[in-house]
Design an enzyme around this catalytic site. Structure first.
Site, PDB file in Angstrom:
ATOM      1  N   PRO A  28       0.847  -1.195   0.000  1.00  8.12           N
ATOM      2  CA  PRO A  28       0.000   0.000   0.000  1.00  8.12           C
ATOM      3  C   PRO A  28       0.879   1.240   0.000  1.00  8.12           C
ATOM      4  O   PRO A  28       1.644   1.462   0.931  1.00  8.12           O
ATOM      5  CB  PRO A  28      -0.785  -0.122   1.315  1.00  8.12           C
ATOM      6  CG  PRO A  28       0.107  -0.933   2.201  1.00  8.12           C
ATOM      7  CD  PRO A  28       0.858  -1.876   1.304  1.00  8.12           C
ATOM      8  N   GLN A  82      -6.241  -1.887   2.989  1.00  4.28           N
ATOM      9  CA  GLN A  82      -5.498  -1.544   4.208  1.00  4.28           C
ATOM     10  C   GLN A  82      -6.192  -0.403   4.936  1.00  4.28           C
ATOM     11  O   GLN A  82      -6.478   0.644   4.360  1.00  4.28           O
ATOM     12  CB  GLN A  82      -4.058  -1.146   3.930  1.00  4.28           C
ATOM     13  CG  GLN A  82      -3.301  -0.967   5.254  1.00  4.28           C
ATOM     14  CD  GLN A  82      -1.871  -0.541   5.096  1.00  4.28           C
ATOM     15  OE1 GLN A  82      -1.598   0.613   4.786  1.00  4.28           O
ATOM     16  NE2 GLN A  82      -0.934  -1.460   5.333  1.00  4.28           N
ATOM     17  N   CYS A 112       3.053   2.557   9.874  1.00  2.00           N
ATOM     18  CA  CYS A 112       3.282   3.874   9.285  1.00  2.00           C
ATOM     19  C   CYS A 112       3.874   4.825  10.319  1.00  2.00           C
ATOM     20  O   CYS A 112       3.342   4.973  11.426  1.00  2.00           O
ATOM     21  CB  CYS A 112       1.977   4.447   8.740  1.00  2.00           C
ATOM     22  SG  CYS A 112       2.168   6.071   7.963  1.00  2.00           S
ATOM     23  N   LYS A 152       0.404  -5.170   9.321  1.00  2.00           N
ATOM     24  CA  LYS A 152       1.687  -4.615   8.905  1.00  2.00           C
ATOM     25  C   LYS A 152       2.409  -4.086  10.142  1.00  2.00           C
ATOM     26  O   LYS A 152       1.900  -3.202  10.842  1.00  2.00           O
ATOM     27  CB  LYS A 152       1.467  -3.491   7.891  1.00  2.00           C
ATOM     28  CG  LYS A 152       2.718  -2.726   7.472  1.00  2.00           C
ATOM     29  CD  LYS A 152       3.614  -3.565   6.594  1.00  2.00           C
ATOM     30  CE  LYS A 152       4.843  -2.763   6.132  1.00  2.00           C
ATOM     31  NZ  LYS A 152       4.498  -1.699   5.177  1.00  2.00           N
ATOM     32  N   GLY A 214      10.892  -3.784   3.030  1.00  2.00           N
ATOM     33  CA  GLY A 214      12.024  -2.976   3.464  1.00  2.00           C
ATOM     34  C   GLY A 214      13.280  -3.196   2.660  1.00  2.00           C
ATOM     35  O   GLY A 214      13.829  -4.303   2.634  1.00  2.00           O
ATOM     36  N   ASP A 215      13.720  -2.156   1.953  1.00  2.00           N
ATOM     37  CA  ASP A 215      14.951  -2.170   1.149  1.00  2.00           C
ATOM     38  C   ASP A 215      14.894  -3.175   0.006  1.00  2.00           C
ATOM     39  O   ASP A 215      15.913  -3.750  -0.377  1.00  2.00           O
ATOM     40  CB  ASP A 215      16.176  -2.456   2.025  1.00  2.00           C
ATOM     41  CG  ASP A 215      16.498  -1.299   2.966  1.00  2.00           C
ATOM     42  OD1 ASP A 215      15.798  -0.271   2.900  1.00  2.00           O
ATOM     43  OD2 ASP A 215      17.433  -1.423   3.767  1.00  2.00           O
ATOM     44  N   ARG A 238       8.826   0.726  -2.467  1.00  2.00           N
ATOM     45  CA  ARG A 238       9.559   1.718  -3.253  1.00  2.00           C
ATOM     46  C   ARG A 238      10.136   1.131  -4.533  1.00  2.00           C
ATOM     47  O   ARG A 238      10.231   1.823  -5.557  1.00  2.00           O
ATOM     48  CB  ARG A 238      10.660   2.347  -2.392  1.00  2.00           C
ATOM     49  CG  ARG A 238      10.119   3.315  -1.336  1.00  2.00           C
ATOM     50  CD  ARG A 238      11.233   3.896  -0.483  1.00  2.00           C
ATOM     51  NE  ARG A 238      11.767   2.917   0.456  1.00  2.00           N
ATOM     52  CZ  ARG A 238      12.820   3.131   1.237  1.00  2.00           C
ATOM     53  NH1 ARG A 238      13.462   4.294   1.163  1.00  2.00           N
ATOM     54  NH2 ARG A 238      13.239   2.209   2.075  1.00  2.00           N
TER      55      ARG A 238
END
Length: 334
Positions: A28, A82, A112, A152, A214-215, A238
């Site tokens: 999301p 979400q 978040c 999450k 993450g990453d 990302r």
């Protein structure tokens, strides 16, 4: 939406979700993972997509724009909604409304770290109040049914206040369907490096699916994360925002194949497809404004990307945007 508005109906409610190393999810992404972007990612191989974060209280009170976040199509399945919020009653009511509208899968954002979310006691702030977090989780699961809600998580508010594995195990006992872990603390935000070893420590403690986040900036990152952590699958955030074809690359690597090269011609086709979906599905001129910010992300690694961004900011018509794109990509390929 007005006070009497009706939520858009979900066009389908699949009986199950896809989990596995070769079933990458789209995260999301506030402001990004709208319907056109989700459909684009699905065309590249995303197995499951999650909506942008939706306020439970905003949904209950029919806040303007909530319906747009929930808009979907049969091709946009399976879809997870979400939600965020810190009050059990609002989460219970929100899930009930969504179930009535045909939605069947939900996720609670407890990760978040954006200040305006933290100030509401929601998102990662919930990691500081486990009693309330479990009450909210229980309310959602009672409304949705066992296995239909995921959570999450982050590692905790900061290094001094870890919540794992305790919170994860308690959510599993309540009937959670899956967990997603972004292995940073809320204080870290997106700084520093994601602690993949935290995923490796948690995975063997769980009997439910664990998604890694993450990453994960490339498909190679995703495969390496799976190998190092033993997580069930990955959720691209990302990495997908900068390249929706990351899903196709991920699947190629899973098959032992070399991913397709992101040539200017390939980028052009991807951007034009996103534009086509946005024009068809976004209301009014919102699609144009959004694409002006989307295109620079996709071509950020090419020479002249900064100048293109400045040019796109001056585009007020689709023809101008298309012309700028057509002029840029051939020049970048020389």
């Amino acid at each position: 939406m007005s006070k009497t508005a009706v939520l858009p109906r979900c066009p389908a409610n699949p009986a199950s979700l896809a989990f596995g190393p070769d079933r990458p999810w789209l995260a999301p992404l506030a402001g990004y993972s709208d319907l056109p972007f989700r459909l684009l990612c699905r065309e590249y191989g995303a197995a499951v997509c999650v909506t942008e974060m939706v306020s439970a209280k905003g949904l209950v009170y029919h806040s303007p724009g909530t319906g747009e976040l929930l808009a979907s199509l049969p091709e946009d399945q399976p879809l997870v909604v979400q939600l965020f919020g810190a009050e059990a009653d609002f989460l219970r009511r929100a899930v009930a409304m969504l179930r009535e509208a045909g939605y069947g899968w939900f996720d609670l954002n407890m990760g978040c770290s954006v200040p305006k979310v933290l100030r509401q006691g929601a998102g990662a702030a919930m990691l500081g109040d486990m009693k309330n977090s479990l009450a909210v989780a229980r309310a959602m699961l009672e409304g949705a049914g066992p296995g239909r809600v995921g959570f999450k998580l982050r590692l905790g508010l900061d290094d001094a206040r870890p919540v794992l594995p305790d919170l994860a195990l308690r959510l599993e006992d309540l009937g959670a369907g899956w967990l997603t872990l972004h292995p940073r603390t809320a204080r870290q935000g997106f700084g520093g490096a994601a602690d993949w070893q935290a995923l490796a420590r948690l995975a063997p403690r769980l009997s439910l699916p664990l998604l890694a986040s993450g990453d994960l900036f490339s498909a190679a990152d995703g495969l390496r994360c799976l190998e190092q952590t033993g997580a069930t699958g990955v959720m691209y955030a990302r990495g997908a925002m900068h390249d929706p074809a990351i899903f196709a690359a991920h699947l190629a690597l899973c098959r032992g194949e070399k991913p397709a090269q992101a040539t200017p011609a390939v980028l052009r086709a991807m951007i034009l497809r996103h534009m086509e979906l946005a024009r068809a599905l976004c209301p009014g001129r919102a699609a144009l404004w959004k694409m002006r910010s989307v295109v620079p992300r996709y071509v950020r690694a090419l020479p002249g990307a900064r100048a293109l961004r400045q040019q796109l900011c001056r585009c007020t018509e689709w023809g101008e945007l298309t012309e700028a794109l057509e002029n840029f990509l051939p020049a970048a390929s020389r």
